[in-house]
Design a protein around this motif. Structure first.
Motif, PDB file in Angstrom:
ATOM      1  N   ALA A  98      12.720   8.627  -7.037  1.00  0.00           N
ATOM      2  CA  ALA A  98      12.060   9.908  -6.543  1.00  0.00           C
ATOM      3  C   ALA A  98      10.801   9.671  -6.302  1.00  0.00           C
ATOM      4  O   ALA A  98      10.082   8.396  -6.723  1.00  0.00           O
ATOM      5  CB  ALA A  98      12.092  10.919  -7.543  1.00  0.00           C
ATOM      6  N   ASP A  99      10.115  10.196  -5.584  1.00  0.00           N
ATOM      7  CA  ASP A  99       8.669  10.114  -5.380  1.00  0.00           C
ATOM      8  C   ASP A  99       7.951  11.094  -6.414  1.00  0.00           C
ATOM      9  O   ASP A  99       6.638  10.613  -7.047  1.00  0.00           O
ATOM     10  CB  ASP A  99       8.064  10.859  -4.098  1.00  0.00           C
TER      11      ASP A  99
ATOM     12  N   PRO B 158      -0.036   8.612 -14.945  1.00  0.00           N
ATOM     13  CA  PRO B 158       1.274   9.291 -14.734  1.00  0.00           C
ATOM     14  C   PRO B 158       2.018   8.395 -13.565  1.00  0.00           C
ATOM     15  O   PRO B 158       3.012   9.122 -12.941  1.00  0.00           O
ATOM     16  CB  PRO B 158       0.924  10.802 -14.245  1.00  0.00           C
ATOM     17  N   GLN B 159       1.424   7.164 -13.296  1.00  0.00           N
ATOM     18  CA  GLN B 159       1.990   6.700 -12.102  1.00  0.00           C
ATOM     19  C   GLN B 159       2.642   5.380 -12.289  1.00  0.00           C
ATOM     20  O   GLN B 159       2.326   4.583 -12.920  1.00  0.00           O
ATOM     21  CB  GLN B 159       0.750   6.591 -10.928  1.00  0.00           C
ATOM     22  N   VAL B 160       3.858   5.254 -11.696  1.00  0.00           N
ATOM     23  CA  VAL B 160       4.685   4.150 -11.755  1.00  0.00           C
ATOM     24  C   VAL B 160       4.467   3.335 -10.359  1.00  0.00           C
ATOM     25  O   VAL B 160       4.892   3.963  -9.275  1.00  0.00           O
ATOM     26  CB  VAL B 160       5.839   4.397 -12.255  1.00  0.00           C
ATOM     27  N   THR B 161       4.254   2.147 -10.294  1.00  0.00           N
ATOM     28  CA  THR B 161       4.312   1.492  -8.844  1.00  0.00           C
ATOM     29  C   THR B 161       5.633   0.561  -8.606  1.00  0.00           C
ATOM     30  O   THR B 161       5.985  -0.268  -9.558  1.00  0.00           O
ATOM     31  CB  THR B 161       3.043   0.490  -8.775  1.00  0.00           C
ATOM     32  N   ILE B 162       6.231   0.786  -7.801  1.00  0.00           N
ATOM     33  CA  ILE B 162       7.430   0.207  -7.136  1.00  0.00           C
ATOM     34  C   ILE B 162       6.929  -0.693  -6.296  1.00  0.00           C
ATOM     35  O   ILE B 162       6.606  -0.565  -5.012  1.00  0.00           O
ATOM     36  CB  ILE B 162       8.518   1.015  -6.784  1.00  0.00           C
ATOM     37  N   PRO B 163       7.113  -2.217  -6.377  1.00  0.00           N
ATOM     38  CA  PRO B 163       6.507  -3.029  -5.558  1.00  0.00           C
ATOM     39  C   PRO B 163       7.365  -3.059  -4.307  1.00  0.00           C
ATOM     40  O   PRO B 163       8.554  -3.106  -4.311  1.00  0.00           O
ATOM     41  CB  PRO B 163       6.873  -4.427  -6.322  1.00  0.00           C
ATOM     42  N   GLY B 164       6.896  -3.311  -3.220  1.00  0.00           N
ATOM     43  CA  GLY B 164       7.359  -3.636  -1.918  1.00  0.00           C
ATOM     44  C   GLY B 164       8.087  -4.794  -1.862  1.00  0.00           C
ATOM     45  O   GLY B 164       8.017  -5.792  -2.416  1.00  0.00           O
ATOM     46  N   ARG B 165       9.015  -4.916  -0.643  1.00  0.00           N
ATOM     47  CA  ARG B 165       9.577  -6.204  -0.328  1.00  0.00           C
ATOM     48  C   ARG B 165       9.411  -6.434   1.088  1.00  0.00           C
ATOM     49  O   ARG B 165       9.827  -5.477   2.102  1.00  0.00           O
ATOM     50  CB  ARG B 165      11.218  -6.012  -0.758  1.00  0.00           C
ATOM     51  N   TRP B 166       9.119  -7.684   1.460  1.00  0.00           N
ATOM     52  CA  TRP B 166       9.258  -8.034   2.804  1.00  0.00           C
ATOM     53  C   TRP B 166       8.132  -7.341   3.584  1.00  0.00           C
ATOM     54  O   TRP B 166       6.993  -7.255   3.206  1.00  0.00           O
ATOM     55  CB  TRP B 166      10.517  -8.112   3.635  1.00  0.00           C
ATOM     56  N   SER B 167       8.165  -6.456   4.679  1.00  0.00           N
ATOM     57  CA  SER B 167       7.242  -5.740   5.162  1.00  0.00           C
ATOM     58  C   SER B 167       7.086  -4.371   4.601  1.00  0.00           C
ATOM     59  O   SER B 167       6.342  -3.601   4.866  1.00  0.00           O
ATOM     60  CB  SER B 167       7.713  -5.477   6.480  1.00  0.00           C
ATOM     61  N   ARG B 168       7.993  -4.233   3.317  1.00  0.00           N
ATOM     62  CA  ARG B 168       7.647  -2.668   3.017  1.00  0.00           C
ATOM     63  C   ARG B 168       6.632  -2.513   1.917  1.00  0.00           C
ATOM     64  O   ARG B 168       6.583  -3.604   1.093  1.00  0.00           O
ATOM     65  CB  ARG B 168       9.236  -2.295   2.009  1.00  0.00           C
ATOM     66  N   PRO B 169       5.797  -1.849   2.032  1.00  0.00           N
ATOM     67  CA  PRO B 169       4.771  -1.441   1.045  1.00  0.00           C
ATOM     68  C   PRO B 169       5.119  -0.960  -0.306  1.00  0.00           C
ATOM     69  O   PRO B 169       6.308  -0.498  -0.407  1.00  0.00           O
ATOM     70  CB  PRO B 169       3.887  -0.316   2.052  1.00  0.00           C
TER      71      PRO B 169
ATOM     72  N   ARG C 192       5.435   1.437  -3.591  1.00  0.00           N
ATOM     73  CA  ARG C 192       5.565   2.832  -3.508  1.00  0.00           C
ATOM     74  C   ARG C 192       4.945   3.300  -4.741  1.00  0.00           C
ATOM     75  O   ARG C 192       5.519   2.585  -5.906  1.00  0.00           O
ATOM     76  CB  ARG C 192       6.999   3.211  -3.212  1.00  0.00           C
ATOM     77  N   ALA C 193       4.621   4.677  -4.798  1.00  0.00           N
ATOM     78  CA  ALA C 193       3.955   5.179  -6.217  1.00  0.00           C
ATOM     79  C   ALA C 193       5.091   6.284  -6.591  1.00  0.00           C
ATOM     80  O   ALA C 193       5.646   6.954  -5.635  1.00  0.00           O
ATOM     81  CB  ALA C 193       2.835   5.713  -6.058  1.00  0.00           C
ATOM     82  N   VAL C 194       5.408   6.233  -7.721  1.00  0.00           N
ATOM     83  CA  VAL C 194       6.132   7.388  -8.360  1.00  0.00           C
ATOM     84  C   VAL C 194       5.482   8.068  -9.514  1.00  0.00           C
ATOM     85  O   VAL C 194       4.876   7.366 -10.136  1.00  0.00           O
ATOM     86  CB  VAL C 194       7.564   6.961  -9.144  1.00  0.00           C
TER      87      VAL C 194
END
Length: 489
Positions: A189-190, A218-229, A231-233
């Motif tokens: 989820a976002d 309160p924020q979790v960072t989901i690391p991107g892969r390849w060209s994907r940036p 993402r913050a939850v």
């Protein structure tokens, strides 16, 4: 996966209607009671919304259909899936685990397999329903894997999740064999919403403990892969409420006020009427409440018929053994109290194992001098808010467990630790003897909070935060480790 046509999609375990199927196969339905559909119906209608959920019946399969101003999207469950996914993993594993292990949770791989399979089916239905760039709001503990699966299927949509029950400390949550999969499911989820700040903090601690993801505030960072940036939850508290204005209006009607007087008269016009209203659930502290009341009678601080108690215990999960056992224990306790302290024609405890319409509930709230909410653990407890909304006369007193989510907001209630029977007894007597001026002051403050922070404001706050999270169409999480049922043995 091809996109659907609905800008706003709600995903919940149950559809917001009770469905009946005639012999000719035609459908009829009636809106289920509850504040969630009331709050979301205007948003649904404005955005051509869809509601994905189970019908409540085994093997009910039907194409999506229109009802209550929205598209209703049934998800079929077999009898075996109801037993394993719903009664098993959801209510035999997660419910007790998330409620501080009041009873012991059970961990069965077959239940987990069913949970994974059903969550994937809900996610697929949501993916099919949502329009490009739409918003999907997933609800509650039965569907914690849906966000991650949905993000893999539809990376273009905004995804919110709200947990209606507590989220436990990591020391308790860590008992779950599939703890990491559940955490990663929610991180699809976002925005992940909880009832209390402590629940959000527990979730963030679980993320720190069980993953190597970066957590900042309160924020979790989901690391991107390849060209994907990246993402913050965001994990945050959004305390839910009721349709307070409507309940306030209902409780003011002449019919409800007349019924409230009639209830007291039927009970012999006691000087003091105590009220408990709960689902028959081991989390609600019904036995603790009865113990405190019984001891007050035994001590002579209260006497029948001057004092009387009504306990409404709505039937709940009667196919689950712990609930059948609880019902037996409560009924034995009520029988003992009535046998020891009741008088001819006057019961000490009036035990009502039924569900009642809102009109009758409003009348009970208006009739009661003291409302007893003694939950051992509760996500929110909307009964406490209903009692406050019903008391436009500024009468009555609310005795409220500190272990409810409502305790964070309803600070003018008389708060208790329900495990402390002596403390609970003292607080009940304080509520009974409270000065009228103090009672009005407390109830006025409680009503201000409940009427201003209603269910519509809750929905607006959550969706407002979710709208601020606008992921890139290619913003996909690192694939979550949600296994197929075949992978779990």
């Amino acid at each position: 996966m091809p996109a659907g046509e609905h800008e706003f999609v709600v995903v919940a375990n149950r559809l917001p209607v009770d469905i009946s199927v005639a012999q000719d196969g035609s459908l009829s339905w009636q809106r289920s009671p509850g504040g969630l559909v009331t709050a979301l119906a205007p948003i649904m209608q404005k955005n051509d919304g869809a509601w994905v959920g189970w019908s409540g019946q085994a093997d009910f399969s039907h194409e999506p259909f229109d009802g209550e101003g929205m598209r209703l999207w049934p998800v079929a469950l077999s009898e075996e899936e109801i037993a394993s996914y719903y009664e098993g993993f959801s209510n035999g594993t997660l419910w007790p685990l998330y409620h501080d292990v009041i009873v012991a949770p059970e961990f069965h791989r077959t239940w987990w397999n069913a949970y994974v399979s059903v969550n994937r089916r809900f996610a697929a239905a949501a993916a099919e329903a949502a329009a490009p760039g739409g918003t999907v709001w997933v609800h509650d503990y039965q569907l914690q894997l849906v966000p991650a699966v949905l993000r893999l299927l539809r990376p273009d949509v905004k995804i919110g999740f709200f947990n209606h029950i507590p989220f436990p400390p990591v020391e308790i949550f860590g008992q779950l064999p599939w703890r990491r999969q559940v955490v990663e499911g929610l991180l699809g989820a976002d925005l992940v919403g909880f009832q209390r700040p402590g629940d959000a903090a527990n979730f963030l601690r679980a993320v720190r403990r069980l993953t190597d993801l970066k957590v900042q505030g309160p924020q979790v960072t989901i690391p991107g892969r390849w060209s994907r940036p990246d993402r913050a939850v965001r994990a945050q508290a959004f305390p839910i409420s009721i349709d307070a204005a409507s309940f306030d209006s209902l409780a003011r009607t002449p019919e409800v006020l007349a019924r409230a007087k009639e209830i007291r008269k039927e009970l012999g016009s006691p000087e003091v009427l105590l009220l408990g209203v709960d689902r028959l659930d081991y989390t609600k502290g019904i036995r603790h409440r009865l113990k405190a009341f019984g001891e007050l009678l035994e001590d002579g601080q209260l006497r029948v018929p001057e004092a009387s108690m009504i306990q409404v215990a709505s039937p709940s999960r009667e196919r689950v053994e712990q609930y059948r056992q609880l019902r037996d224990e409560v009924e034995v306790t009520v029988g003992r109290i009535n046998g020891d302290f009741g008088t001819l024609g006057r019961a000490a405890v009036h035990y009502l194992h039924h569900s009642y319409p809102m009109e009758e509930m409003a009348a009970l709230y208006r009739a009661a001098d003291v409302m007893l909410v003694t939950s051992l653990r509760d996500g929110m407890n909307l009964v406490a808010k209903e009692y406050v909304a019903a008391r436009s006369d500024l009468g009555g007193a609310l005795v409220l467990s500190e272990f409810t989510g409502a305790a964070d907001e309803l600070t003018q209630a008389l708060q208790i630790n329900p495990h402390d029977i002596d403390g609970t007894k003292a607080t009940i007597m304080r509520a009974i003897g409270m000065d009228a001026k103090e009672g009005r002051r407390r109830m006025r403050s409680l009503r201000r909070r409940v009427l201003e922070h209603d269910v519509q404001r809750w929905a607006d706050d959550f969706l407002g935060y979710l709208a601020m999270s606008v992921p890139s169409p290619m913003s996909v999480a690192t694939p979550m480790s949600v296994p197929s049922p075949q992978e779990v043995r």
